[in-house]
Design a protein around this motif. Structure first.
Motif, short mmCIF file in Angstrom:
data_model
loop_
_atom_site.label_atom_id
_atom_site.label_comp_id
_atom_site.label_asym_id
_atom_site.label_seq_id
_atom_site.Cartn_x
_atom_site.Cartn_y
_atom_site.Cartn_z
N ILE A 4 0.81 -1.22 0.00
CA ILE A 4 0.00 0.00 0.00
C ILE A 4 0.85 1.27 0.00
O ILE A 4 0.45 2.26 -0.60
N GLU A 5 2.00 1.21 0.62
CA GLU A 5 2.85 2.40 0.63
C GLU A 5 3.39 2.71 -0.76
O GLU A 5 3.42 3.87 -1.18
N ARG A 6 3.78 1.68 -1.48
CA ARG A 6 4.30 1.86 -2.84
C ARG A 6 3.20 2.39 -3.76
O ARG A 6 3.42 3.30 -4.55
N GLN A 7 2.00 1.83 -3.65
CA GLN A 7 0.89 2.28 -4.48
C GLN A 7 0.52 3.73 -4.16
O GLN A 7 0.29 4.52 -5.06
N ALA A 8 0.49 4.08 -2.90
CA ALA A 8 0.17 5.45 -2.50
C ALA A 8 1.23 6.42 -3.01
O ALA A 8 0.91 7.49 -3.52
N GLN A 9 2.48 6.02 -2.91
CA GLN A 9 3.58 6.87 -3.36
C GLN A 9 3.47 7.13 -4.87
O GLN A 9 3.65 8.26 -5.32
N LYS A 10 3.13 6.08 -5.65
CA LYS A 10 2.95 6.24 -7.10
C LYS A 10 1.89 7.29 -7.41
O LYS A 10 1.98 7.98 -8.42
N LYS A 11 0.89 7.36 -6.54
CA LYS A 11 -0.24 8.26 -6.78
C LYS A 11 -0.10 9.58 -6.02
O LYS A 11 -1.02 10.41 -6.02
N GLY A 12 1.03 9.76 -5.35
CA GLY A 12 1.26 11.01 -4.63
C GLY A 12 0.40 11.18 -3.39
O GLY A 12 0.08 12.31 -3.00
N ILE A 13 0.03 10.09 -2.75
CA ILE A 13 -0.84 10.13 -1.57
C ILE A 13 0.00 9.85 -0.33
O ILE A 13 0.78 8.90 -0.28
N GLU A 14 -0.17 10.68 0.68
CA GLU A 14 0.51 10.46 1.96
C GLU A 14 -0.42 9.65 2.85
O GLU A 14 -1.55 10.06 3.14
N LEU A 15 0.06 8.50 3.28
CA LEU A 15 -0.74 7.64 4.15
C LEU A 15 -0.59 8.11 5.59
O LEU A 15 0.51 8.43 6.04
N LYS A 16 -1.72 8.11 6.30
CA LYS A 16 -1.72 8.58 7.69
C LYS A 16 -1.73 7.39 8.65
O LYS A 16 -2.50 6.45 8.48
N ASP A 17 -0.88 7.47 9.65
CA ASP A 17 -0.79 6.40 10.65
C ASP A 17 -1.39 6.83 11.99
O ASP A 17 -1.00 6.36 13.05
N TYR A 18 -2.36 7.71 11.92
CA TYR A 18 -3.04 8.19 13.12
C TYR A 18 -4.51 8.45 12.79
O TYR A 18 -4.87 8.67 11.63
N GLY A 19 -5.34 8.38 13.80
CA GLY A 19 -6.77 8.68 13.65
C GLY A 19 -7.53 7.63 12.86
O GLY A 19 -7.07 6.51 12.66
N ARG A 20 -8.70 8.04 12.39
CA ARG A 20 -9.56 7.17 11.59
C ARG A 20 -8.89 6.90 10.24
O ARG A 20 -8.08 7.69 9.77
N CYS A 21 -9.28 5.80 9.61
CA CYS A 21 -8.75 5.49 8.28
C CYS A 21 -9.15 6.60 7.32
O CYS A 21 -10.33 6.96 7.23
N GLN A 22 -8.19 7.11 6.60
CA GLN A 22 -8.43 8.24 5.71
C GLN A 22 -9.28 7.88 4.49
O GLN A 22 -9.78 8.77 3.81
N PHE A 23 -9.46 6.60 4.22
CA PHE A 23 -10.21 6.20 3.03
C PHE A 23 -11.62 5.74 3.36
O PHE A 23 -12.58 6.19 2.75
#
Length: 174
Positions: A4-23
């Protein structure tokens, strides 16, 4: 499953490791990472049981997290939901590669039929965290409700899924 980190990086999305799931908006404290941890932990429950739940479980989660999957992710998972939930096809692992082949053929001539991600946190009201702590029968019932909830959130794209799904049925289920 892709990283998921590689896919997010390809799409320019910063994944959050805090709070509710951003998606999907699941009730986590560790963001999308905890959401995937819960998904992976609960997936083991289905490995030895009813395989139907393995597929609708994966489909629901993938459709709620489109940004960390491949471009045609939604087409595959929504079509498989159509085949299982509406056409009552008893799904098996081998059928996924057959469906993927049908989708590959279809997208060559219909590249504009890409099913986009829905707006964040509008991909169904239920999430993987609604399954935590449930026993087997309750868990299976809730997975089915979750799958239906996510499937109905994509209702404007059901026609696209039906077209590919019906191609699959005509080739492999008749």
């Amino acid at each position: 499953m892709q990283n998921i980190e590689r896919q997010a990086q390809k799409k320019g999305i910063e994944l959050k490791d805090y709070g509710r799931c951003q998606f999907c908006g699941s009730n986590t404290r560790g963001g999308v990472f905890e959401c995937f941890d819960v998904f992976n932990d609960l997936a083991m429950t289905f490995m030895e049981g009813n395989h139907l739940f393995t597929f609708i479980y994966a489909d629901a989660h993938c459709l709620q997290h489109s940004e960390v999957h491949g471009g045609w992710n939604n087409n595959l998972h929504l079509t498989r939901q159509y085949l299982i939930l509406e056409q009552a096809i008893a799904w098996e692992y081998a059928k996924t590669s057959q469906l993927s082949n049908i989708l590959d053929q279809y997208k060559r001539t219909h590249p504009d039929i890409l099913i986009p991600a829905l707006p964040l946190q509008q991909r169904g009201h239920l999430t993987v965290t609604d399954l935590i702590g449930l026993k087997q029968k309750e868990l299976e019932s809730m997975v089915f409700k979750w799958a239906m909830d996510v499937y109905h959130s994509y209702d404007r794209y059901h026609t696209n899924a039906k077209v590919v799904g019906d191609l699959y049925i005509n080739k492999y289920e008749r």
